[in-house]
Design an enzyme around this catalytic site. Structure first.
Site, short mmCIF file in Angstrom:
data_model
loop_
_atom_site.label_atom_id
_atom_site.label_comp_id
_atom_site.label_asym_id
_atom_site.label_seq_id
_atom_site.Cartn_x
_atom_site.Cartn_y
_atom_site.Cartn_z
N LYS B 79 0.90 -1.23 -0.04
CA LYS B 79 -0.05 0.02 -0.24
C LYS B 79 0.73 1.35 -0.05
CE LYS B 79 -4.27 1.89 2.46
NZ LYS B 79 -4.93 1.98 3.86
N SER B 160 -9.79 1.89 2.63
CA SER B 160 -9.04 2.63 1.76
C SER B 160 -8.04 1.80 1.11
CB SER B 160 -8.10 3.81 2.73
OG SER B 160 -7.28 2.97 3.55
N SER B 184 -10.34 -0.25 7.10
CA SER B 184 -9.69 0.06 5.75
C SER B 184 -9.23 -1.25 4.91
CB SER B 184 -8.67 1.24 5.56
OG SER B 184 -9.33 2.40 5.55
#
Lengths: 492, 491
Positions: B79, B160, B184
């Site tokens: 990420k 997210s 997330s």
């Protein structure tokens, strides 16, 4: 809640057009903690260095970086709290104080807001005229210093030096217990002295290690507290006094003209000696304090505190009492000596096995005067305690006179060396041989028949003869012996 | 040789150990898949081809000598919130334009220490603020799953960690790192048919992870199986002296917990998670989960978490408050975007106006507001008090049960633009934020499909630092659900 701890003292009043005014002062002193590394990073705290030399990823607030508390700084804060006879809070909390400024990389300063590490304490002052004054300490908390914005280095641009960013500070907040500029100066002097004794701050105001925000208000003696103005970042004890005096007069003038004081932050300009408005209460920042979620509450146990307490040095108040007791010094002399721990240690080394009165006279007299003229502390003025001690011994055993001793001290300071050897090699030994002195006296009498007549009328003239004899002997004749022989020969 | 990207992590690991294929081969297979598929899915915002191959070659050298760590040669996606040395690290924000840190996050350092290979940086909601991956400066991530019945509309992968979810689900990495502040990891895992675990707060170091809300942020994996998540977390978790909120506890052998039965385990069903107006399918799936665990020998107990209804509003005070302060450092002075002006205040304003997207600005404003003088007590302080009460709710429940079972999200994946009201969007986190507020571990396991063929997840919530019970229970759910559905490849 503000509490008035003092009885109004007319000696401190400031007279106005229609009556007296009383000053009320509280100080927030920012003291840089003596430590090798910063409060939340391993960067060096050393003064100087190229700009941005001492900056870690944490200090520069790079994304994802986290603060880690420096344990030594915590010990230093606790040590200071103990030195201020203050309450140590075994649980304290770091908060974020949010505001934008280019030299504040995180966009917030890590400080302690609601739960400081140290609570209430006391600083004891001895004022020359008014005696003991107790100034309350409200709190002491730890916080990060900011970096430095420089606006005149690159034309048209401002640049930032982050070397100081993250350096550990203690903010020491007094209660509004101070009632004159002199007390304020005495307070900062005393506080600085305590910090130096503790070794928790070097107290160097020129380098910014110690600076004060001064809160000043005026009121009718003993009346309600007035509206205060805060004078930010005053960086010398002298300026603190000047700023307070100017600010008091400014406020009195406004009030006497029927005006009112606006609560605001002001700056002191040392060049013009005036304070100027920096921002009003309305312009004051909303710092949006909240507990820093990157740091757990700071907690330690009583053992941690006890261990630090056990290592505490003798502090100025205790040392002063001891010097008076042990060496029979006056309070005045003791006060002068304890201001700086190294000076006090120097004195004690000199006084060891000697007449303490002699020791204090030489340390605070000739040596202190010399130290002042070269801008150095007494213990670094150029004569070691050993050297000064042996010089005093030479006076005590009548090897040299006090006057010659001053010359020898100058030589020691300028060239170094052992005072006894200097006296030897330069032939400065006092002449105590009465025969030799008699010969010189006879010479002087023979050369000055007129003066001999005069002195019989005016016995005070004998001083002139003493001077002549001393001059002829190169200052080496023992003054007592000279006096005795002259008195006898001149029939006085 | 069959497509190496079909293997899950445990299989790939075993294949590498037995030299059925090389790290270079599996890495190249993934790089080809990324190059072919990423234009359609937009999961990666930076692909590190050279670095991946170099790391794979290094792994092959170790494997040849019979050496190597637990993840030796395993290609992963990272990420964009994790700092990766010399590689794109922007939290998918314009304001960090060009930022390549000179440091590596602790979590990714742990992965590389154990031999993993980095394929690249994954798309995400800007600064991890979003539940649909629609707030990234680099554009929306597309969910590989589509609704059945001819509706070809693109769907969001959740957020997210949307890039992590899509990349793992579409086999563009073996597994991926994510971060979870309010859901997330778990919500995108549920939206894409994956396993995702948010460990206990303090289990993984936050050092080197771009901060969103420091008291809530935790790193964790997204993977295709429970076992894979267990292996990943075993590497990611550590005590880190550089993060004083990380906890000094040994990291257990999580993989060993997978496969253990749940006989006698007490599973709590929090009655407050039964929402009015919740789709019947979610309720049905939840019931199904209860049945699976009951059949496997667990004891089902109804529990009460009375402060649940206050969790979401409190979360949307605490998280933005911390974010407003955490994001203050993006000021154009030292790195990233600077929109110049002669006056520093104007420079700040221009930089931050251009650099931050609307959702980030919304949260910075909310956070600034709730911390302001006169509002602090009413909002921030009250939210913190509620947080304490929520923690207490869980403590009481865990006095009687070992683990809690809930849905992961109140709905399946939706179409981009379908939810425009921020509060409706925030409701996606309703089952997950409580876990962050209490600092507990939570795992989402794919459990079934909704009526339109989209994956749905069930969430297990554990006691602090009891991830082992989560993996053990999740393993049983996974086996009972037999979730084998795959999105039909359209990309």
């Amino acid at each position: 809640m503000l509490v008035d701890s003092r009885t109004p003292n007319p000696k401190s009043f400031i007279s106005g057009a229609n009556g007296d005014w009383e000053l009320v002062i509280g100080l927030e002193v920012h003291a840089q903690i003596t430590s090798k590394s910063k409060l939340f990073s391993a960067s060096s705290t050393s003064f100087g260095g190229e700009p941005n030399d001492h900056v870690s990823l944490v200090d520069a607030a790079m994304p994802g970086m986290l603060p880690v508390i420096n344990k030594y700084c915590v010990e230093q804060a606790v040590r200071t709290g103990l030195g201020l006879k203050a309450k140590i809070n075994k649980r304290s909390v770091f908060d974020r104080k949010n505001y934008f400024y280019p030299d504040l990389p995180q966009g917030y300063q890590i400080s302690q807001f609601k739960d400081p590490i140290v609570g209430e304490g006391t600083v004891h002052l001895d004022m020359p005229e008014d005696g003991a004054v107790e100034v309350g300490i409200e709190r002491l908390h730890m916080e990060q210093d900011a970096g430095k914005s420089i606006h005149d280095l690159v034309p048209g641009k401002s640049v930032v030096d982050l070397n100081r960013s993250g350096v550990a500070l203690m903010e020491i907040v007094s209660k509004p217990d101070i009632r004159s500029a002199d007390e304020a100066k005495a307070y900062v002097t005393k506080l600085r002295s305590i910090l130096r004794y503790l070794g928790t701050c070097d107290g160097n105001m020129e380098e910014g290690s110690l600076r004060a925000d001064v809160n000043v208000s005026v009121r009718k003696p003993g009346g309600e507290f007035g509206t205060r103005c805060e004078i930010k970042n005053v960086n010398s004890i002298r300026f603190i006094g000047q700023a307070i005096e100017y600010e008091a007069r400014r406020q009195i003038d406004i009030l006497e003209d029927g005006g009112q004081i606006d609560q605001e932050t002001r700056l002191f300009d040392p060049k013009s000696g005036v304070t100027r408005s920096m921002r009003s209460k309305e312009e004051a920042h909303d710092y949006r304090y909240f507990p820093d979620p990157d740091l757990l509450p700071l907690e330690f146990d009583q053992d941690f505190v006890d261990e630090i307490a056990a290592s505490l040095p003798e502090l100025p108040d205790e040392k002063k009492a001891r010097l008076i007791e042990q060496y029979g010094l006056s309070a005045y002399d003791a006060d002068l000596l304890v201001d700086d721990p190294d000076t006090a240690a120097y004195f004690e080394a000199v006084a060891q096995g000697r007449d303490p009165k002699h020791a204090v006279n030489w340390v605070m007299g000739d040596l202190a005067a010399h130290a002042k003229s070269v801008g150095k502390p007494v213990h670094q003025a150029g004569a070691s305690a050993e050297q000064l001690g042996s010089l005093i011994d030479l006076i005590s055993d009548n090897t040299i006179s006090g006057k010659i001793a001053k010359d020898v001290l100058d030589i020691v300071i300028a060239e170094g060396g052992n005072p006894a050897k200097i006296v030897d090699t330069k032939g400065l030994k006092q002449v105590t041989d009465t025969g030799a002195i008699e010969a010189v006296v006879d010479e002087v009498i023979a050369e000055n028949p007129g003066k001999v007549e005069e002195v019989k009328e005016k016995p005070k003239m004998v001083g002139w003869f003493v001077g002549q004899v001393m001059q002829k002997s190169g200052g080496k004749a023992n003054p007592q012996t000279v006096n005795a022989i002259l008195a006898k020969k001149l029939g006085l | 040789m069959s497509d190496l990207t079909e293997l899950n992590l445990a299989e790939a690991r075993d294949g590498l150990k037995t030299k059925a294929f090389s790290a270079r081969e599996i890495t190249d297979a993934y790089l080809s898949a990324i190059d072919a598929s990423n234009p359609a899915l937009n999961a990666y915002i930076s692909v590190t081809h050279d670095q991946a191959r170099a790391m794979a070659d290094a792994s092959d050298e170790k494997l040849a000598k019979g050496e190597g760590g637990t993840l030796e040669g395993i290609p992963l996606g990272i990420k964009d919130l994790f700092a990766t040395k010399g590689v794109h690290t922007q939290a998918c924000s314009h304001i960090l334009d060009g930022f390549q840190p000179p440091y590596e996050s602790t979590v990714t350092s742990n992965l590389w220490r154990d031999g993993a290979v980095m394929l690249g940086k994954l798309n995400m909601d800007e600064f991890a603020m979003g539940s649909s991956n629609e707030t990234s400066y680099y554009g929306n991530v597309v969910n590989p799953w589509r609704r059945s019945g001819g509706d070809n509309a693109a769907l969001v992968p959740g957020g997210s960690s949307g890039g992590s979810a899509t990349a793992t689900s579409a086999h563009l990495c073996v597994a991926a790192t994510g971060t979870d502040t309010g859901g997330s990891i778990r919500q995108p895992a549920a939206f894409t048919g994956l396993v995702g675990i948010k460990p206990t707060y303090g289990r993984c170091s936050r050092w080197g992870i771009v901060a969103f809300a420091s008291s809530l942020d935790q790193a964790g994996p997204l993977s295709r199986t429970v076992r894979d998540s267990a292996i990943m977390l075993g590497s990611m978790a550590s005590h880190d002296p550089k993060d004083t909120t990380s906890v000094d506890l040994p990291v257990p052998d999580y993989e060993a917990a997978v496969g253990r039965d749940v006989r006698g385990l007490k599973v709590g069903i929090p009655k407050e998670y039964r929402l009015d107006g919740m789709p019947g399918e979610i309720e049905t799936l939840w019931q199904q989960g209860v049945e699976w665990l009951k059949q496997a020998g667990a004891e089902i107990v109804e529990v009460s978490l009375p402060y649940t209804k206050y969790a979401l509003p409190s979360y949307y005070i605490v998280a933005p408050a911390e974010a407003s302060s955490n994001l203050a450092r993006y000021d154009g002075v030292r790195y990233g975007l600077r929109v110049p002006d002669d006056d520093v205040i104007t420079m700040y304003e221009k930089t931050r106006s251009e650099g931050f997207g609307p959702e980030v600005k919304r949260r910075v404003m909310i956070g600034t507001y709730v911390l302001s003088a006169g509002y602090y007590d009413a909002y921030y302080l009250k939210a913190q008090k509620i947080r304490t009460l929520i923690k207490r709710d869980f403590e009481k429940a865990f006095a009687d049960v070992d683990v809690l079972l809930t849905p992961t999200s109140p709905n399946a994946a939706f179409a981009p633009g379908e939810i425009t009201d921020p509060v409706t969007m925030y409701l996606n986190d309703i089952f997950t934020v409580t876990v962050n507020m209490a600092g507990l571990p939570g795992i989402s396991v794919p459990a079934g499909l909704d009526g339109r063929g989209l994956p749905l997840g069930l969430q297990l919530i554990g006691k602090a630092f009891d991830e082992e019970t989560l993996f053990r229970t999740a393993g049983v759910l996974e086996e009972s659900a037999g979730f084998t559905a795959r999105p039909e490849k359209w990309w």
